[in-house]
Design a protein around this motif. Structure first.
Motif, short mmCIF file in Angstrom:
data_model
loop_
_atom_site.label_atom_id
_atom_site.label_comp_id
_atom_site.label_asym_id
_atom_site.label_seq_id
_atom_site.Cartn_x
_atom_site.Cartn_y
_atom_site.Cartn_z
N ASP A 32 -10.73 -36.66 -19.97
CA ASP A 32 -10.03 -36.77 -21.25
C ASP A 32 -10.51 -38.01 -22.00
OD1 ASP A 32 -8.56 -34.60 -20.54
OD2 ASP A 32 -6.72 -35.69 -20.07
N LEU A 33 -11.35 -38.78 -21.34
CA LEU A 33 -11.83 -40.04 -21.91
C LEU A 33 -13.19 -39.82 -22.58
CD1 LEU A 33 -11.28 -43.08 -22.20
CD2 LEU A 33 -12.41 -43.39 -19.99
N MET A 34 -13.20 -39.82 -23.90
CA MET A 34 -14.45 -39.55 -24.61
C MET A 34 -15.46 -40.67 -24.41
SD MET A 34 -14.13 -36.52 -25.78
CE MET A 34 -13.12 -36.14 -24.33
N SER A 35 -14.97 -41.89 -24.20
CA SER A 35 -15.88 -43.01 -23.91
C SER A 35 -16.72 -42.70 -22.66
CB SER A 35 -15.08 -44.28 -23.66
OG SER A 35 -14.27 -44.57 -24.77
N ASP A 36 -16.10 -42.03 -21.70
CA ASP A 36 -16.80 -41.66 -20.48
C ASP A 36 -17.84 -40.57 -20.77
OD1 ASP A 36 -16.97 -42.49 -17.91
OD2 ASP A 36 -15.25 -41.37 -17.16
N LEU A 38 -19.42 -40.16 -23.42
CA LEU A 38 -20.54 -40.76 -24.16
C LEU A 38 -21.52 -41.51 -23.26
CD1 LEU A 38 -18.76 -42.02 -27.38
CD2 LEU A 38 -20.54 -40.28 -27.27
N THR A 39 -21.19 -41.67 -21.99
CA THR A 39 -22.11 -42.35 -21.08
C THR A 39 -22.97 -41.37 -20.30
OG1 THR A 39 -20.56 -42.37 -19.23
CG2 THR A 39 -20.45 -44.24 -20.74
N LEU A 40 -22.75 -40.07 -20.49
CA LEU A 40 -23.48 -39.07 -19.69
C LEU A 40 -24.93 -38.95 -20.16
CD1 LEU A 40 -20.80 -36.22 -19.54
CD2 LEU A 40 -21.21 -38.05 -17.88
N LEU A 50 -8.20 -33.15 -23.83
CA LEU A 50 -8.15 -33.81 -25.13
C LEU A 50 -8.63 -32.83 -26.19
CD1 LEU A 50 -7.61 -36.74 -26.34
CD2 LEU A 50 -10.07 -36.77 -26.69
N ASN A 52 -8.90 -32.58 -29.95
CA ASN A 52 -8.88 -33.01 -31.35
C ASN A 52 -10.31 -33.05 -31.88
OD1 ASN A 52 -10.05 -35.51 -30.59
ND2 ASN A 52 -8.02 -36.33 -30.11
N GLN A 54 -12.21 -35.40 -32.50
CA GLN A 54 -13.11 -36.34 -31.81
C GLN A 54 -13.73 -35.74 -30.56
OE1 GLN A 54 -12.83 -38.12 -34.90
NE2 GLN A 54 -14.35 -38.83 -33.46
N THR A 58 -17.61 -36.03 -30.31
CA THR A 58 -18.18 -36.67 -29.13
C THR A 58 -19.20 -35.75 -28.47
OG1 THR A 58 -16.16 -37.95 -28.78
CG2 THR A 58 -17.63 -37.71 -26.89
N ALA A 62 -23.10 -36.47 -27.82
CA ALA A 62 -23.56 -36.49 -26.43
C ALA A 62 -24.38 -35.23 -26.09
CB ALA A 62 -22.37 -36.61 -25.49
N TYR B 44 -22.23 -43.97 -33.03
CA TYR B 44 -20.89 -43.38 -32.97
C TYR B 44 -19.89 -44.37 -32.34
CZ TYR B 44 -17.35 -39.80 -31.80
OH TYR B 44 -16.21 -39.07 -31.66
N GLY B 101 -9.08 -40.65 -27.19
CA GLY B 101 -10.06 -40.59 -26.10
C GLY B 101 -10.96 -41.80 -26.03
N MET B 106 -15.37 -49.52 -23.18
CA MET B 106 -16.71 -49.07 -22.79
C MET B 106 -17.68 -49.03 -23.97
SD MET B 106 -15.43 -45.98 -20.33
CE MET B 106 -17.03 -45.44 -19.75
#
Lengths: 113, 137
Positions: A32-36, A38-40, A50, A52, A54, A58, A62, B44, B101, B106
């Motif tokens: 559910d964490l979009m920050s995570d 974005l690290t893939l 999640l 929405n 975003q 995201t 990504a 982003y 989210g 990070m």
């Protein structure tokens, strides 16, 4: 495993991407964490609660193009419109994140890490 | 090629508008997909930060033959301790940012991982400027 088989296994509804249901999926990432997300470095199928705009943005950044929304989250028309621009697949299931991941892992979908 | 975008405080609906547009431009220019991904993920993250933490700002993008130069400049509270903000897991995000989210501390570390040059300058009570360069080769 094809997207069509995933839809059947999750008793899911396809909101976008009917024409891509014969594509194969090999890996998935659940968050559910979009920050995570974005690290893939890779481009797995995303399983998320999640729901929405975003989430779609995201995925666009990504370069993920298949999203499974869990626990009865349904993509809104503006999400579908944005996803359509990016040729994405959006499906939704009433199953929980845990059950969704369990069923797909059991069926052979691989984790990234 | 120069592009400019405006970032509005709290406007999460349009977070990613600049990144999305830059993505399309770079794809049209034939930039390698893995480079495009690094650029747009970093931009982003910076866009989301400006929307989440500041009172609005500007995104300035210059695309040259061999690199992209991006500046995200906001008017806002500024960052008192940039080294602390660069630490993974450190966050001052509001609950509504987390609901989208983000806000897991990070963003800045992920920008650093994706760009070749990152400069963060900030003045408390004035704003923050994030400058990023990604080389195409």
């Amino acid at each position: 495993m094809t997207l069509r088989e995933i839809v059947e296994k999750l008793n899911a509804t396809v909101y976008l991407g009917q024409s891509r249901l014969d594509e194969d999926v090999t890996t998935a990432f659940a968050s559910d964490l979009m920050s995570d997300v974005l690290t893939l470095k890779d481009t797995p199928m995303l399983i998320t609660g999640l729901c929405n705009v975003q989430t779609i943005r995201t995925c666009d950044m990504a370069t993920l193009d298949i999203v499974v929304f869990v626990r009865n989250k349904k993509p809104t028309p503006d999400m579908v419109e944005l996803a359509e621009d990016n040729d994405m697949v959006l499906i939704a299931t009433s199953y929980s994140m845990f059950k969704t991941c369990g069923l797909l892992f059991d069926a052979g979908i691989q984790p990234l890490y | 090629m120069h592009q400019e975008y405006t970032v509005i405080e709290g406007d999460f609906t349009n977070a990613g508008t600049a990144s999305s547009s830059v993505k399309k431009t770079l794809k049209q220019l034939g930039v390698a997909p893995q480079i495009v991904k690094r650029v747009v993920v970093a931009l982003y993250e910076a866009e989301v930060n400006a929307i989440a933490h500041a009172y609005g700002g500007k995104v300035l993008v210059d695309i040259e033959a061999d690199k992209i130069h991006m500046v995200v400049a906001d008017k806002g509270p500024g960052i008192p301790d940039i080294a602390q903000a660069m630490q993974e897991g450190y966050s001052t995000a509001r609950p509504e940012v987390r609901d989208m989210g983000f806000g897991a501390g990070m963003g800045l570390p992920n920008m650093q991982k994706n760009v070749d040059v990152l400069n963060v300058t900030s003045e408390v009570g004035v704003g923050t400027t994030v400058e990023m360069i990604v080389n195409f080769v």
